[in-house]
Design a protein around this motif. Structure first.
Motif, PDB file in Angstrom:
ATOM      1  N   LEU A   7     -11.172 -52.972  25.076  1.00  0.00           N
ATOM      2  CA  LEU A   7     -11.958 -52.909  24.100  1.00  0.00           C
ATOM      3  C   LEU A   7     -13.387 -52.209  25.151  1.00  0.00           C
ATOM      4  CD1 LEU A   7     -10.971 -56.119  21.943  1.00  0.00           C
ATOM      5  CD2 LEU A   7     -11.563 -53.653  21.468  1.00  0.00           C
ATOM      6  N   LEU A   8     -14.034 -53.028  26.341  1.00  0.00           N
ATOM      7  CA  LEU A   8     -14.833 -52.561  26.473  1.00  0.00           C
ATOM      8  C   LEU A   8     -15.110 -51.362  26.973  1.00  0.00           C
ATOM      9  CD1 LEU A   8     -15.440 -54.858  29.385  1.00  0.00           C
ATOM     10  CD2 LEU A   8     -16.690 -54.643  27.845  1.00  0.00           C
ATOM     11  N   GLY A   9     -13.593 -50.545  26.459  1.00  0.00           N
ATOM     12  CA  GLY A   9     -13.525 -49.065  27.282  1.00  0.00           C
ATOM     13  C   GLY A   9     -13.810 -48.057  25.919  1.00  0.00           C
ATOM     14  N   ILE A  10     -12.954 -48.513  24.897  1.00  0.00           N
ATOM     15  CA  ILE A  10     -13.348 -47.984  23.547  1.00  0.00           C
ATOM     16  C   ILE A  10     -13.634 -48.541  22.679  1.00  0.00           C
ATOM     17  CG2 ILE A  10     -11.031 -49.352  23.023  1.00  0.00           C
ATOM     18  CD1 ILE A  10     -11.658 -45.445  22.343  1.00  0.00           C
ATOM     19  N   VAL A  11     -13.959 -49.162  22.491  1.00  0.00           N
ATOM     20  CA  VAL A  11     -14.656 -49.908  21.088  1.00  0.00           C
ATOM     21  C   VAL A  11     -16.329 -49.956  21.316  1.00  0.00           C
ATOM     22  CG1 VAL A  11     -15.713 -51.859  19.570  1.00  0.00           C
ATOM     23  CG2 VAL A  11     -12.558 -51.948  20.427  1.00  0.00           C
ATOM     24  N   CYS A  12     -16.736 -49.802  22.508  1.00  0.00           N
ATOM     25  CA  CYS A  12     -17.669 -49.507  23.301  1.00  0.00           C
ATOM     26  C   CYS A  12     -18.865 -50.086  21.645  1.00  0.00           C
ATOM     27  CB  CYS A  12     -18.482 -47.670  22.551  1.00  0.00           C
ATOM     28  SG  CYS A  12     -17.626 -46.679  24.112  1.00  0.00           S
ATOM     29  N   THR A  13     -20.071 -51.292  22.648  1.00  0.00           N
ATOM     30  CA  THR A  13     -20.597 -51.116  21.694  1.00  0.00           C
ATOM     31  C   THR A  13     -22.261 -50.577  21.228  1.00  0.00           C
ATOM     32  OG1 THR A  13     -21.965 -52.275  23.899  1.00  0.00           O
ATOM     33  CG2 THR A  13     -20.751 -53.917  22.852  1.00  0.00           C
ATOM     34  N   GLU A  33     -21.396 -34.450  30.104  1.00  0.00           N
ATOM     35  CA  GLU A  33     -20.228 -34.838  30.707  1.00  0.00           C
ATOM     36  C   GLU A  33     -19.521 -34.976  29.611  1.00  0.00           C
ATOM     37  OE1 GLU A  33     -20.914 -34.439  33.884  1.00  0.00           O
ATOM     38  OE2 GLU A  33     -22.231 -33.123  32.964  1.00  0.00           O
ATOM     39  N   GLN A  34     -18.076 -35.600  30.124  1.00  0.00           N
ATOM     40  CA  GLN A  34     -16.917 -35.686  29.957  1.00  0.00           C
ATOM     41  C   GLN A  34     -17.069 -37.258  29.336  1.00  0.00           C
ATOM     42  OE1 GLN A  34     -14.224 -33.227  28.886  1.00  0.00           O
ATOM     43  NE2 GLN A  34     -16.553 -32.444  29.345  1.00  0.00           N
ATOM     44  N   LEU A  35     -16.380 -37.954  28.211  1.00  0.00           N
ATOM     45  CA  LEU A  35     -16.537 -39.357  28.025  1.00  0.00           C
ATOM     46  C   LEU A  35     -15.938 -39.938  29.591  1.00  0.00           C
ATOM     47  CD1 LEU A  35     -15.209 -38.944  24.922  1.00  0.00           C
ATOM     48  CD2 LEU A  35     -17.838 -39.268  24.743  1.00  0.00           C
ATOM     49  N   GLY A  36     -14.610 -39.782  29.560  1.00  0.00           N
ATOM     50  CA  GLY A  36     -14.322 -40.525  30.694  1.00  0.00           C
ATOM     51  C   GLY A  36     -14.334 -41.985  30.708  1.00  0.00           C
ATOM     52  N   THR A  37     -14.387 -42.865  31.398  1.00  0.00           N
ATOM     53  CA  THR A  37     -14.514 -44.415  31.580  1.00  0.00           C
ATOM     54  C   THR A  37     -14.974 -44.875  29.910  1.00  0.00           C
ATOM     55  OG1 THR A  37     -16.469 -44.732  31.907  1.00  0.00           O
ATOM     56  CG2 THR A  37     -14.047 -44.422  33.636  1.00  0.00           C
ATOM     57  N   MET A  38     -14.458 -44.054  28.989  1.00  0.00           N
ATOM     58  CA  MET A  38     -15.434 -44.807  27.179  1.00  0.00           C
ATOM     59  C   MET A  38     -13.913 -44.351  26.880  1.00  0.00           C
ATOM     60  SD  MET A  38     -19.273 -42.788  27.135  1.00  0.00           S
ATOM     61  CE  MET A  38     -19.967 -43.415  25.780  1.00  0.00           C
ATOM     62  N   LEU A  39     -12.856 -44.162  27.174  1.00  0.00           N
ATOM     63  CA  LEU A  39     -12.160 -43.490  26.713  1.00  0.00           C
ATOM     64  C   LEU A  39     -10.793 -44.094  27.234  1.00  0.00           C
ATOM     65  CD1 LEU A  39     -11.221 -40.483  25.317  1.00  0.00           C
ATOM     66  CD2 LEU A  39     -12.507 -42.391  24.272  1.00  0.00           C
ATOM     67  N   GLN A  40      -9.320 -45.142  27.167  1.00  0.00           N
ATOM     68  CA  GLN A  40      -8.814 -46.268  27.979  1.00  0.00           C
ATOM     69  C   GLN A  40      -7.886 -44.494  28.933  1.00  0.00           C
ATOM     70  OE1 GLN A  40      -7.868 -45.399  24.758  1.00  0.00           O
ATOM     71  NE2 GLN A  40      -5.599 -45.237  24.654  1.00  0.00           N
ATOM     72  N   SER A  41      -7.581 -45.097  29.704  1.00  0.00           N
ATOM     73  CA  SER A  41      -6.716 -44.182  30.752  1.00  0.00           C
ATOM     74  C   SER A  41      -5.614 -43.838  30.064  1.00  0.00           C
ATOM     75  CB  SER A  41      -6.628 -44.518  31.925  1.00  0.00           C
ATOM     76  OG  SER A  41      -7.746 -45.198  32.703  1.00  0.00           O
ATOM     77  N   SER A  47      -0.301 -40.509  26.110  1.00  0.00           N
ATOM     78  CA  SER A  47      -1.039 -38.964  27.097  1.00  0.00           C
ATOM     79  C   SER A  47      -2.071 -38.783  27.419  1.00  0.00           C
ATOM     80  CB  SER A  47       0.613 -37.703  26.387  1.00  0.00           C
ATOM     81  OG  SER A  47       0.654 -37.791  25.714  1.00  0.00           O
ATOM     82  N   ALA A  48      -2.253 -38.010  27.877  1.00  0.00           N
ATOM     83  CA  ALA A  48      -3.387 -37.578  28.337  1.00  0.00           C
ATOM     84  C   ALA A  48      -3.508 -36.341  27.290  1.00  0.00           C
ATOM     85  CB  ALA A  48      -3.764 -36.966  30.078  1.00  0.00           C
ATOM     86  N   PRO A 539      -1.971 -45.230  15.844  1.00  0.00           N
ATOM     87  CA  PRO A 539      -2.975 -43.886  17.165  1.00  0.00           C
ATOM     88  C   PRO A 539      -4.336 -44.978  17.162  1.00  0.00           C
ATOM     89  CG  PRO A 539      -3.087 -43.068  14.766  1.00  0.00           C
ATOM     90  CD  PRO A 539      -2.457 -44.867  15.169  1.00  0.00           C
ATOM     91  N   THR A 540      -5.092 -44.352  18.583  1.00  0.00           N
ATOM     92  CA  THR A 540      -6.507 -45.423  18.665  1.00  0.00           C
ATOM     93  C   THR A 540      -7.456 -44.044  18.739  1.00  0.00           C
ATOM     94  OG1 THR A 540      -6.050 -45.221  20.849  1.00  0.00           O
ATOM     95  CG2 THR A 540      -5.688 -47.019  20.138  1.00  0.00           C
ATOM     96  N   PRO A 541      -8.971 -44.152  18.361  1.00  0.00           N
ATOM     97  CA  PRO A 541      -9.348 -42.792  18.792  1.00  0.00           C
ATOM     98  C   PRO A 541      -9.206 -42.266  19.976  1.00  0.00           C
ATOM     99  CG  PRO A 541     -10.639 -45.395  17.872  1.00  0.00           C
ATOM    100  CD  PRO A 541      -9.106 -45.366  18.692  1.00  0.00           C
ATOM    101  N   ALA A 542      -9.190 -42.894  21.109  1.00  0.00           N
ATOM    102  CA  ALA A 542      -8.496 -41.799  22.187  1.00  0.00           C
ATOM    103  C   ALA A 542      -8.061 -40.809  21.964  1.00  0.00           C
ATOM    104  CB  ALA A 542      -8.634 -42.212  23.023  1.00  0.00           C
ATOM    105  N   ASP A 543      -6.504 -41.399  21.109  1.00  0.00           N
ATOM    106  CA  ASP A 543      -5.439 -40.937  20.751  1.00  0.00           C
ATOM    107  C   ASP A 543      -5.605 -39.240  19.579  1.00  0.00           C
ATOM    108  OD1 ASP A 543      -3.869 -42.031  21.360  1.00  0.00           O
ATOM    109  OD2 ASP A 543      -3.599 -43.310  20.491  1.00  0.00           O
ATOM    110  N   PHE A 544      -7.406 -39.507  18.661  1.00  0.00           N
ATOM    111  CA  PHE A 544      -6.809 -38.922  17.862  1.00  0.00           C
ATOM    112  C   PHE A 544      -8.353 -37.712  18.794  1.00  0.00           C
ATOM    113  CE2 PHE A 544     -10.740 -37.250  14.635  1.00  0.00           C
ATOM    114  CZ  PHE A 544      -9.809 -36.586  14.255  1.00  0.00           C
ATOM    115  N   PHE A 545      -8.896 -38.230  19.902  1.00  0.00           N
ATOM    116  CA  PHE A 545     -10.429 -37.099  20.167  1.00  0.00           C
ATOM    117  C   PHE A 545      -9.189 -36.111  21.294  1.00  0.00           C
ATOM    118  CE2 PHE A 545     -13.277 -41.003  20.576  1.00  0.00           C
ATOM    119  CZ  PHE A 545     -13.890 -40.444  18.843  1.00  0.00           C
ATOM    120  N   ARG A 546      -8.895 -36.456  21.991  1.00  0.00           N
ATOM    121  CA  ARG A 546      -7.539 -35.609  22.578  1.00  0.00           C
ATOM    122  C   ARG A 546      -7.253 -34.946  22.315  1.00  0.00           C
ATOM    123  NH1 ARG A 546      -6.668 -41.271  26.627  1.00  0.00           N
ATOM    124  NH2 ARG A 546      -8.749 -40.588  27.550  1.00  0.00           N
ATOM    125  N   THR A 547      -5.677 -35.115  21.119  1.00  0.00           N
ATOM    126  CA  THR A 547      -5.488 -34.365  20.403  1.00  0.00           C
ATOM    127  C   THR A 547      -6.197 -33.232  19.690  1.00  0.00           C
ATOM    128  OG1 THR A 547      -3.948 -35.823  19.579  1.00  0.00           O
ATOM    129  CG2 THR A 547      -3.800 -34.136  18.642  1.00  0.00           C
TER     130      THR A 547
END
Length: 774
Positions: A7-13, A33-41, A47-48, A539-547
């Motif tokens: 939750l620290l990585g993806i929900v983001c306060t 800059e890339q989102l990097g650690t703002m998304l889960q690994s 997958s990436a 899916p999570t937000p990271a899955d949407f962003f990456r796809t």
């Protein structure tokens, strides 16, 4: 711990989202800059690329439910058998169930943790929220046992119920257990909430919309373990897919519609009704299976007997139903990419003038439009129920749209009804099929769905007054003070402006991506790929962003960072425009230009007034003061000038000659990013001959300086005016600095006098009634 780290990585306060900068204090190196650690690994589960990983898994829960509706006491009693499949790699020692109906329990936190105020006019719903007039609401567990009848220990924590298993449920195993329960159905018109009953005093009948009604499994996932965040009324649901077989015992004169397909229509319907149902299977127009006359007769002649309707649904995440004796039911068969889908509507007499004409056809249009933009609709039915509200479930949704008592209605009511049916039916795709966690990320279902709703509305009617989607309609929200804003990536319960933040802003962001940043071809392919990859998954937000990036080859981290993780608005200004012409060294042109400069420099107010006053100049009165320079033409083109020009021309390459002869105009424009949110530069040029052209510059122009950029444009014709974002594509909050020369805006009084109410806007008038009374 896994849950908290994620939750620290993806929900983001808000603080993390706004201050996650690579290069603080600099004018570059932050927004791009890339989102990097703002998304889960990425991992073996996700997958990436944004696709499910090779070891992706999800749980499953199957339900066998028998429910009985007590129409005299407004009470629902149920018994269910649940089979839970542990497809995870983890042993489970307990299971979490959701008891969402407990949101109405006076002891639940959500009944007390919101502020309240008194006003001059108080509704029953407002008063009920203060004094809690309905005391006996919430689920009552009668019995909870394993499949063999042995009691299971359990703990209820408000809207969550934990079952302690006698032994660990190992990976690959399944577990069957039984729950008997009952609850008093709430009056949703006064208590609020998504389900309950509505009472009609004029005919003394009830309309029951039965939702969140049975104890059901919470989601256990790879990215957060158990999703057991309490249901407080706003954040909606995270649910597990499974199969349902549901028996609903109701008064014999009730009509029932629900998730899935009815297994015993022949027994439930009269011969005439069943024949109409068969006719609807091939009809191109809606067929009234239960007619208005039949509904009116049932409303007047109530019966004491009961009937049991049986429904089955495969691979759905939830089950909802409607029951009442005051329902018309129509059905229409529609072809959706080769599959037959029954588009159906249930509605009372007060909604008949609108729903009979529009509802089922809007349902059919919606599933076709969404199927085109996502995946083909996989279910056999899609249902719209008029219930004076708006809420969605698999294959069934509840909407509004009632005519006035004389059968007329305003255009605003009609368009509002079409919009809400489109929206709620559209939820079949997000999140009923592409099954995101609504309680964590409301935008993943409401925002994506509102975006698809906008496309469907515009495909319904080119003049449809869509309220959400066009960029300029989010401006008023994005210009609000920062203490009233939060990023889209904010937990559902923490959102202040729920509609603008979770519905309108993400829908607008996706519309801008499609129309302005990526283009339709790239966007549409990537969006369909996301729907295809994550259909019937979590899916999570990271899955949407990456796809979206993976399927388009467009780096969008800057866009997600700005629109989804931040609160900065778009405000790009034209600071200055400078005009340059190439000096072609043509002596005739040079002489003309020099004379213009000379005349301008020599001219001043005293000279003009002296001429006007008829002043006699000394050199004119005394000719002896005149010499060679008095008659000399300082701008005469000499033979030496012409020879120098010819020599210059002869020394030019062919390309240089073309450039010298082109007479191009060069315009140096400086833009400043006053709002902070970087966006493309869309520049409309209006030339002195009245023609126009538009240049589109990628957002990447801001990457070296995120605050101000300067760019030169070469034009064949002289420019009269320059305008930024002429079609209002970027949600710029201040259009007064978008033009050169500056355009004067009408005052508020003039603007009011010039305003015409947009098509579909509610003005408190009903032209249909006026036309009928003439």
């Amino acid at each position: 711990m896994r849950k908290n780290l994620y939750l620290l990585g993806i929900v983001c306060t808000s603080a993390l989202a706004l201050h996650a900068q690579n290069n603080p204090g600099s004018n570059h190196g932050n927004r791009f800059e890339q989102l990097g650690t703002m998304l889960q690994s990425p991992n073996m589960y996700r997958s990436a690329s944004g696709a499910p990983g090779p070891k992706y898994w999800q749980q499953r829960a199957d339900y066998e439910i028998a429910a009985e509706l007590d129409d005299a006491k407004q009470k629902l009693t149920g018994a269910e058998t649940i089979t839970y499949f542990n497809n995870s790699p983890d042993p489970l020692t307990y299971l979490w169930l959701q008891l969402d109906e407990n949101e109405h329990d006076a002891k639940s936190d959500n009944q007390n943790f919101n502020g309240s105020k008194m006003s001059d006019k108080m509704t029953m719903s407002m008063l009920n929220g203060i004094i809690k007039t309905d005391k006996d609401l919430g689920v009552k567990i009668v019995k909870l046992t394993d499949a063999d009848g042995r009691a299971l220990p359990y703990t209820i924590n408000q809207t969550m119920l934990r079952i302690d298993l006698p032994k660990a449920l190992m990976p690959g195993e399944k577990y069957r257990f039984k729950v008997d329960w009952w609850y008093n159905i709430s009056n949703r018109m006064t208590v609020g909430g998504r389900g309950g009953y509505e009472y009609f005093p004029e005919d003394q009948n009830y309309l029951y919309t039965i939702t969140q009604w049975y104890p059901r499994l919470a989601v256990y996932s790879d990215f957060q373990g158990w999703q057991n965040k309490q249901f407080t009324g706003s954040g909606e649901f995270a649910l597990t897919f499974g199969n349902f077989r549901v028996h609903m015992t109701v008064p014999a004169d009730h009509v029932v519609g629900g998730t899935g397909e009815c297994q015993n229509y022949r027994e439930m319907l009269s011969p005439a009704q069943y024949q109409r149902w068969q006719q609807a299977q091939t009809s191109k127009e809606p067929v009234e299976v239960v007619t208005l006359d039949e509904a009116k007769k049932a409303m007047q002649n109530k019966v004491a007997k009961t009937k049991t309707w049986v429904f089955e649904a495969q691979n759905v995440r939830d089950f909802a139903w409607v029951s009442s004796r005051r329902l018309v039911w129509d059905a229409l068969a529609t072809n959706v990419e080769g599959n037959k889908v029954m588009a159906m509507s249930y509605y009372g007499p007060e909604a008949y003038p609108l729903y009979r004409r529009y509802s089922s056809k809007v349902v059919a249009h919606t599933v076709k439009s969404y199927s085109k933009h996502t995946i083909p609709y996989p279910y056999p039915v899609a249902i719209s129920v008029e219930a004076a509200n708006g809420m969605e479930y698999p294959m069934i949704c509840f909407n509004y749209g009632r005519a006035d008592k004389d059968g007329t209605y305003s255009e605003a009511t009609k368009n509002g009804m079409i919009g809400v049916i489109t929206h709620e039916v559209g939820h079949n795709f997000f999140p009923m099929i592409v099954n995101s966690d609504e309680r964590q990320w409301t935008w993943m279902d409401e925002g994506l769905n509102t975006f698809c709703q906008f496309m469907a509305e515009q495909e319904w009617d080119s003049n449809f007054p869509s309220g959400r989607g066009p960029a300029h309609k989010i401006v008023d929200y994005m210009k609000m003070p920062k203490d009233q804003l939060e990023p889209i990536m904010t937990n559902s319960e923490n959102i202040v402006q729920f509609g603008p933040n979770a519905y309108a802003k993400p829908a607008t962001a996706l519309n801008i991506l499609r129309e302005t940043v990526m283009g339709r071809d790239l966007f549409d392919f990537a969006f369909r790929e996301y729907a295809r990859r994550w259909a019937f998954k979590h899916p999570t937000p990271a899955d949407f962003f990456r796809t979206m990036e993976d399927a388009s080859a467009v780096d969008l981290d800057w866009y997600w960072r700005g629109w989804f993780f931040g609160t900065e608005p778009v405000d790009i200004a034209i600071d200055s425009v400078k005009w340059y012409r190439m000096d072609a060294k043509d002596p005739n042109e040079s002489a003309k230009a020099a004379k213009a400069v000379y005349d301008k420099n020599m001219d001043h107010v005293a000279r003009q007034k002296n001429k006007a006053a008829g002043i006699k100049y000394a050199v004119d009165q005394d000719t002896s003061l005149q010499d060679f320079y008095s008659k000399w033409n300082r701008f005469e083109v000499t033979q030496d000038d012409k020879a120098a020009y010819d020599q210059l021309r002869n020394g030019l390459s062919p390309e240089e000659k073309i450039m010298y002869d082109s007479k191009k105009n060069f315009y140096e424009i400086t833009f400043s990013n006053k709002g902070g949110l970087v966006m493309p530069l869309i520049i409309e040029w209006t030339f002195t001959d009245g023609t126009k052209e538009t240049d589109r510059i990628s957002s990447y122009i801001w990457r070296k300086n995120e605050n101000q950029v300067t760019k030169v444009f070469a034009k064949d014709k002289a420019v009269a005016a320059v305008k930024l974002d002429p079609l209002r594509e970027t949600a710029d909050i201040d259009e007064s600095n978008n033009s050169w020369p500056r355009e004067a805006a009408p005052s508020k009084f003039e603007l009011f006098k010039a305003t015409v109410a947009p098509r579909g806007a509610s003005t408190g008038d009903n032209p249909m009634r006026k036309a009928q009374t003439k």
